[in-house]
Design a protein around this motif. Structure first.
Motif, PDB file in Angstrom:
ATOM      1  N   LEU A  26       0.836  -1.200   0.000  1.00 36.99           N
ATOM      2  CA  LEU A  26       0.000   0.000   0.000  1.00 36.99           C
ATOM      3  C   LEU A  26       0.873   1.254   0.000  1.00 36.99           C
ATOM      4  CD1 LEU A  26      -2.712  -1.150   2.562  1.00 36.99           C
ATOM      5  CD2 LEU A  26      -3.123  -0.595   0.151  1.00 36.99           C
ATOM      6  N   THR A  35      -5.576   6.639   2.487  1.00 40.41           N
ATOM      7  CA  THR A  35      -5.251   6.316   3.881  1.00 40.41           C
ATOM      8  C   THR A  35      -5.753   4.905   4.170  1.00 40.41           C
ATOM      9  OG1 THR A  35      -7.340   7.237   4.711  1.00 40.41           O
ATOM     10  CG2 THR A  35      -5.440   8.725   4.634  1.00 40.41           C
ATOM     11  N   TRP A  36      -5.194   4.288   5.191  1.00 38.18           N
ATOM     12  CA  TRP A  36      -5.637   2.950   5.580  1.00 38.18           C
ATOM     13  C   TRP A  36      -5.312   2.712   7.035  1.00 38.18           C
ATOM     14  CZ3 TRP A  36      -2.200   3.960   1.653  1.00 38.18           C
ATOM     15  CH2 TRP A  36      -0.840   3.801   1.961  1.00 38.18           C
ATOM     16  N   THR A  37      -6.023   1.727   7.599  1.00 37.23           N
ATOM     17  CA  THR A  37      -5.809   1.358   8.993  1.00 37.23           C
ATOM     18  C   THR A  37      -4.589   0.454   9.098  1.00 37.23           C
ATOM     19  OG1 THR A  37      -7.266  -0.563   8.781  1.00 37.23           O
ATOM     20  CG2 THR A  37      -8.266   1.506   9.545  1.00 37.23           C
ATOM     21  N   TRP A  46      -8.969  -1.390   6.426  1.00 39.04           N
ATOM     22  CA  TRP A  46      -9.877  -0.447   5.785  1.00 39.04           C
ATOM     23  C   TRP A  46      -9.046   0.609   5.090  1.00 39.04           C
ATOM     24  CZ3 TRP A  46     -14.941  -0.581   5.014  1.00 39.04           C
ATOM     25  CH2 TRP A  46     -15.626   0.603   4.706  1.00 39.04           C
ATOM     26  N   ALA A  47      -9.337   0.865   3.836  1.00 41.94           N
ATOM     27  CA  ALA A  47      -8.628   1.895   3.079  1.00 41.94           C
ATOM     28  C   ALA A  47      -9.629   2.907   2.538  1.00 41.94           C
ATOM     29  CB  ALA A  47      -7.852   1.267   1.919  1.00 41.94           C
ATOM     30  N   GLU A  48      -9.214   4.163   2.521  1.00 42.86           N
ATOM     31  CA  GLU A  48     -10.031   5.220   1.943  1.00 42.86           C
ATOM     32  C   GLU A  48      -9.233   5.902   0.850  1.00 42.86           C
ATOM     33  OE1 GLU A  48     -12.000   7.722   4.747  1.00 42.86           O
ATOM     34  OE2 GLU A  48     -12.893   5.988   5.767  1.00 42.86           O
ATOM     35  N   ALA A  84     -14.285   3.983  -0.247  1.00 43.38           N
ATOM     36  CA  ALA A  84     -13.564   3.145   0.717  1.00 43.38           C
ATOM     37  C   ALA A  84     -13.589   1.682   0.280  1.00 43.38           C
ATOM     38  CB  ALA A  84     -14.179   3.296   2.102  1.00 43.38           C
ATOM     39  N   ARG A  86     -12.563  -2.519   1.921  1.00 49.66           N
ATOM     40  CA  ARG A  86     -12.020  -3.417   2.934  1.00 49.66           C
ATOM     41  C   ARG A  86     -11.171  -4.443   2.213  1.00 49.66           C
ATOM     42  NH1 ARG A  86     -15.475  -7.280   6.845  1.00 49.66           N
ATOM     43  NH2 ARG A  86     -15.428  -8.532   4.972  1.00 49.66           N
TER      44      ARG A  86
END
Length: 129
Positions: A26, A35-37, A46-48, A84, A86
C-alpha cells in the motif's frame, strides 16, 4: 497436547507477514492521498481513497484482472463509503498480496489521471459496523 497453541502461533505468524506485505505494498503503490488502517487484530484493513474514486466501479475493473475486495458502500447503511474498501490479507500469500495491491494501485492512479468518477454526493453518512 499443545497442538492448538502451536497452530494459533503459526496462524498469527503467517497473518502478520501477510499484513506486513499488504502494508508495504500500500505504501509503495497506492496514491499518497489514500489512507488505511493498521490493524492490531483481525484479518482485514480499511482503506479510503480520494473522494472521486468509486470503489464499486473499481471492483468491476479489478475483478476482471482477478483482484477482489469489499467496496466500502457495503458497510454503510445510508450510502456512504463509496470511496472506501475493505482489504483482506488472510486468504492469499505474500507475493499475491503484493501483486494484487500493485494492480489496485495502478487502476486507482489511472482513474485519478483520467478523471473517471461516478461518485455521487452523500449526506450524513454513518458506517455500518
Amino acid at each position: 497436547t499443545g497442538r492448538l497453541e502451536r497452530h494459533i502461533a503459526r496462524v498469527r505468524e503467517v497473518n502478520t507477514r501477510r499484513l506486513d506485505a499488504m502494508l508495504a505494498a500500500l505504501e509503495e503503490h497506492f496514491p499518497a492521498s489514500a489512507t488505511w488502517t493498521r490493524p492490531l487484530g483481525g484479518m482485514t484493513l480499511w482503506a479510503e481513497l480520494p473522494e472521486r474514486v468509486d470503489t464499486h466501479d473499481l471492483l468491476r475493473q479489478a475483478a476482471a484482472h482477478g483482484v477482489l475486495f469489499s467496496p466500502g458502500a457495503a458497510f454503510y447503511p445510508n450510502g456512504g463509503g463509496r470511496n472506501a474498501m475493505r482489504l483482506s490479507f488472510n486468504r492469499e500469500g505474500e507475493a499475491r498480496i503484493r501483486k494484487g495491491v500493485r494492480l489496485l494501485g495502478e487502476l486507482i492512479k489511472a482513474r485519478m489521471r483520467s478523471g473517471r468518477s461516478s461518485r455521487r454526493p452523500t449526506r450524513d453518512t454513518v458506517p455500518f459496523l
